[in-house]
Design an enzyme around this catalytic site. Structure first.
Site, PDB file in Angstrom:
ATOM      1  N   ASP A 130       0.824  -1.209   0.000  1.00 52.57           N
ATOM      2  CA  ASP A 130       0.000   0.000   0.000  1.00 52.57           C
ATOM      3  C   ASP A 130       0.857   1.257   0.000  1.00 52.57           C
ATOM      4  O   ASP A 130       2.055   1.224   0.283  1.00 52.57           O
ATOM      5  CB  ASP A 130      -0.950   0.004   1.198  1.00 52.57           C
ATOM      6  CG  ASP A 130      -0.219  -0.060   2.536  1.00 52.57           C
ATOM      7  OD1 ASP A 130       0.816  -0.741   2.615  1.00 52.57           O
ATOM      8  OD2 ASP A 130      -0.683   0.572   3.505  1.00 52.57           O
ATOM      9  N   GLU A 158       0.014  -1.486   5.700  1.00 47.94           N
ATOM     10  CA  GLU A 158       1.092  -1.044   6.598  1.00 47.94           C
ATOM     11  C   GLU A 158       0.914   0.417   6.980  1.00 47.94           C
ATOM     12  O   GLU A 158       1.227   0.811   8.113  1.00 47.94           O
ATOM     13  CB  GLU A 158       2.461  -1.246   5.921  1.00 47.94           C
ATOM     14  CG  GLU A 158       3.659  -0.956   6.825  1.00 47.94           C
ATOM     15  CD  GLU A 158       4.142   0.494   6.791  1.00 47.94           C
ATOM     16  OE1 GLU A 158       5.009   0.833   7.611  1.00 47.94           O
ATOM     17  OE2 GLU A 158       3.646   1.275   5.944  1.00 47.94           O
TER      18      GLU A 158
END
Length: 383
Positions: free
Chosen positions: A81, A143
């Site tokens: 991400d 994350e």
């Protein structure tokens, strides 16, 4: 013969697959396109891949790709991400990789989808059939928000590597320790009323003034009683990042909100910090029953403490030509470390580029990163 795309094409395709992670559903994006690319590429190299869905993640996935048999070996980890981007502050589309000034620009070039492309480049001409110990690639979900992907992976214990490297942008310097992160919201509910008669209400701003005074005492306590000289800021920090209360000068404020950020040192548990905040506010809570509430703004991140003198840290420092160091930001390292491996954070690019408009990676990092990845794989999986 591998038909994998070249390095630039891998970067381009990863950047063109939006995977913004956000707590708000309207800004959050799936990471499936990135996972699919990585699964296809690593499968082509002979890796066995699985893509478990991460619980409570809006149906996002992790990728776990493995090659080689036996126990131990190496784990190379990173996240799929990116943070949201600042609309209008980019010189080009964040999802289009652009080369200029000896740099590759794009959201995720540095932090950190590009790391996977460099791992693939390193593996292209390695003798994968000669691995004596396994190599695992882990690509996580979320994350940048909850770290739920790394937490789920650590809890599953599907691999037990000897060593791990998380490819965050550290300028290829091995990082063996970092602080944690706790973000809390404090709300004071008062009683609104006309400002001409303060006694008829309860001014939430005035109560928040008392709250902040107590938190300043906690801030001082943390700085005076906890210390780790390896950090450039050697004590736990507290930051008041947001405050809002009231709506008009002639009304008694009925509600006031404060957001604060605490960065604990290794060895300090987030639960203990939360309890400290409550304890420091307990007298005010008794004075104004039911008026003060404390909540977690979003899931915190634990601190991480490896060792500067363990064999893996010393070897990677030698291979990279950079001394091991500590940093003040947070990563997935404390969760990866739960697998029982010697864990480091190390990757190309500068942390100064992370979370910035016009994010880029200097092309000078590409070849040294590929060569360093090869050396680490050789020592952990072949030698």
């Amino acid at each position: 013969m591998s038909t994998l795309p070249d390095l630039k094409s891998c970067f381009t395709q990863l950047i063109a697959a939006p995977s913004v992670s956000a707590l708000e559903a309207e800004h959050d994006m799936s990471n499936h396109a990135v996972i699919n690319l990585l699964q296809n590429w690593f499968s082509e190299l002979g890796f066995e891949c699985e893509t478990p869905t991460v619980e409570d993640s809006r149906n996002k996935q992790n990728l776990i790709a493995r090659i080689g048999s036996g126990s131990g070996g190496l784990l190379l980890a990173g996240h799929t991400d990116t943070v949201p981007f600042d609309e209008g502050r980019w010189s080009q589309s964040p999802f289009e990789m652009v080369e200029k000034d000896n740099r590759w620009y794009g959201l995720g070039t540095c932090d950190m989808k590009g790391f996977f492309a460099l791992v693939l480049e390193a593996l292209k001409d390695m003798p994968l059939d000669q691995f004596k110990r396994p190599l695992t690639i882990f690509a996580s979900a979320d994350e940048e928000t909850t770290m739920s992907g790394a937490k789920a992976f650590a809890d599953s214990k599907v691999v037990a590597p000897d060593y791990a490297v998380i490819g965050e942008p550290t300028s290829l310097k091995p990082v063996y320790m970092h602080k944690g992160h706790l973000a809390q919201g404090i709300r004071v509910i008062g009683r609104s009323g006309h400002s001409s008669d303060p006694a008829r209400g309860l001014n939430a701003i005035e109560v928040m003034h008392k709250v902040i005074s107590q938190l300043m005492k906690l801030k001082q306590h943390l700085s005076e009683n906890y210390r780790e000289d390896a950090f450039t800021v050697p004590y736990p920090t507290m930051n008041f990042g947001h405050i809002h209360g009231g709506d008009a000068a002639n009304r008694i404020c009925g509600c006031c909100d404060l957001h604060l950020d605490i960065r604990p040192l290794p060895g300090m548990e987030l639960a203990d910090l939360e309890l400290m905040v409550l304890n420091y506010l307990s007298d005010i809570s008794k004075e104004y029953p039911g008026s003060i509430s404390v909540s977690t703004l979003y899931p915190g991140a634990e601190s991480f403490a490896g060792k500067a003198d363990n064999p893996w840290t010393k070897l990677v420092a030698e291979l990279s030509g950079n001394e091991a160091e500590v940093v003040n930001y947070s990563t997935e390292a404390p969760y990866i470390n739960k697998l029982g491996c010697q864990t480091l954070v190390l990757g190309p690019g500068s942390i100064n580029q992370a979370h910035q408009p016009d994010e880029f990676i200097d092309l000078e990092y590409l070849t040294p990163t590929v060569e360093l990845i090869k050396k680490m794989i050789f020592h952990a999986c072949i030698k």
